[in-house]
Design an enzyme around this catalytic site. Structure first.
Site, PDB file in Angstrom:
ATOM      1  N   TYR A  80     -20.344  20.459  -8.239  1.00 55.82           N
ATOM      2  CA  TYR A  80     -21.714  20.877  -8.534  1.00 55.82           C
ATOM      3  C   TYR A  80     -21.787  22.399  -8.653  1.00 55.82           C
ATOM      4  O   TYR A  80     -22.369  22.931  -9.605  1.00 55.82           O
ATOM      5  CB  TYR A  80     -22.640  20.378  -7.427  1.00 55.82           C
ATOM      6  CG  TYR A  80     -24.089  20.763  -7.593  1.00 55.82           C
ATOM      7  CD1 TYR A  80     -24.879  20.170  -8.563  1.00 55.82           C
ATOM      8  CD2 TYR A  80     -24.676  21.704  -6.750  1.00 55.82           C
ATOM      9  CE1 TYR A  80     -26.219  20.503  -8.710  1.00 55.82           C
ATOM     10  CE2 TYR A  80     -26.014  22.047  -6.884  1.00 55.82           C
ATOM     11  CZ  TYR A  80     -26.773  21.447  -7.862  1.00 55.82           C
ATOM     12  OH  TYR A  80     -28.101  21.793  -8.004  1.00 55.82           O
ATOM     13  N   LYS A 124     -22.772  24.654 -11.993  1.00 54.81           N
ATOM     14  CA  LYS A 124     -23.888  25.584 -11.994  1.00 54.81           C
ATOM     15  C   LYS A 124     -23.427  27.017 -12.262  1.00 54.81           C
ATOM     16  O   LYS A 124     -24.145  27.814 -12.877  1.00 54.81           O
ATOM     17  CB  LYS A 124     -24.648  25.500 -10.673  1.00 54.81           C
ATOM     18  CG  LYS A 124     -25.409  24.190 -10.489  1.00 54.81           C
ATOM     19  CD  LYS A 124     -26.342  23.900 -11.644  1.00 54.81           C
ATOM     20  CE  LYS A 124     -27.265  22.727 -11.393  1.00 54.81           C
ATOM     21  NZ  LYS A 124     -28.122  22.423 -12.560  1.00 54.81           N
TER      22      LYS A 124
END
Length: 254
Positions: A158, A162
């Site tokens: 994740y 990002k």
């Protein structure tokens, strides 16, 4: 509301709930003409109907952001309905239901995070560019996370995705600014159902509520969406390539 987005055509992804749902409702209250997308078709249609019931304009398009053809269909539907695109709020992100320590992260998990994070953001941006370029006006807002700049154990893929979103945004800001298009990243922390999907998410939510300098967990509509409205407005025409948090001070962004 001040009508800061009156007449502007905005695509909001991930609009069925959470940050995306809060942004959709706030954009509508500020006068935007909305195209809302989400993988949960009935839920995003319910948000669009809520906007219409209040006198606004909104269409809903089901979209799996892992499928480029469905991304293109969202942009096509927007242009068919409104004639152009002024604002793109890239809020959707897949791969939120599994988080592992780096040593246990799988290639499949990494590919899902990448495909439904920076890659889908890039495709949405590319599809919207011709309309913004033609009008010499555009606002692109991509969504990153404090996990990209202040990572926590268990969020390897994740955080990786990002971080890539932030890099993509900065490149676009340098290439597209000449066309009157600003491209920024916002890093939100707002209470949404996504925190309840995993054990790590629930633990993160508890930590935020305990350690926030403001001693509260912000809500999507009241605390996070106002920043999105500003970045989408004409007032933000000189803010470009920036990463800006709406998180109560939990993350420091260099």
């Amino acid at each position: 509301m001040s009508g800061r987005l009156d007449g502007r055509v905005a695509i909001v992804t991930g609009a069925a709930g959470g940050i995306g749902g809060g942004a959709a409702r706030r954009f509508a209250d500020e006068g935007a003409l909305l195209a809302l997308s989400d993988i949960n078709g009935p839920a995003v249609e319910a948000v669009a109907q809520e906007v219409r019931d209040k006198g606004g304009r909104a269409i809903a398009v089901r979209c799996d952001i892992a499928v480029p053809e469905q991304i293109e269909a969202v942009v096509d539907a927007t242009v068919q309905e409104y004639g152009t695109v002024d604002i793109l709020a890239n809020i959707a992100q897949g791969g939120l239901d599994e988080h592992h320590l780096l040593e246990d992260a799988t290639p499949e998990e990494g590919l899902t995070a990448y495909q439904t994070g920076p890659l889908q953001s890039m495709i949405f941006m590319q599809k919207c560019l011709p309309y913004m370029k033609e009008r010499r006006y555009g606002r692109v807002i991509n969504t990153a996370s404090g996990a990209a700049v202040s990572p926590r154990p268990g969020f390897a893929t994740y955080a990786m995705a990002k971080g890539a979103v932030m890099a993509l945004t900065r490149v676009a800001s340098q290439e597209w600014g000449q066309y009157g298009i600003t491209t920024n990243t916002f890093l939100p922390v707002g209470r949404s159902d996504a925190f309840d999907l995993t054990e790590q998410g629930r633990a993160a939510a508890a930590q935020i509520e305990t350690h926030s300098p403001l001693r509260r967990f912000g809500t999507p509509y009241d605390d996070v969406a106002p920043l999105l409205v500003f970045l989408a407005s004409e007032e933000a025409g000189y803010i470009n390539g920036q990463a800006i948090g709406a998180d109560g001070g939990i993350t420091f962004i260099a």
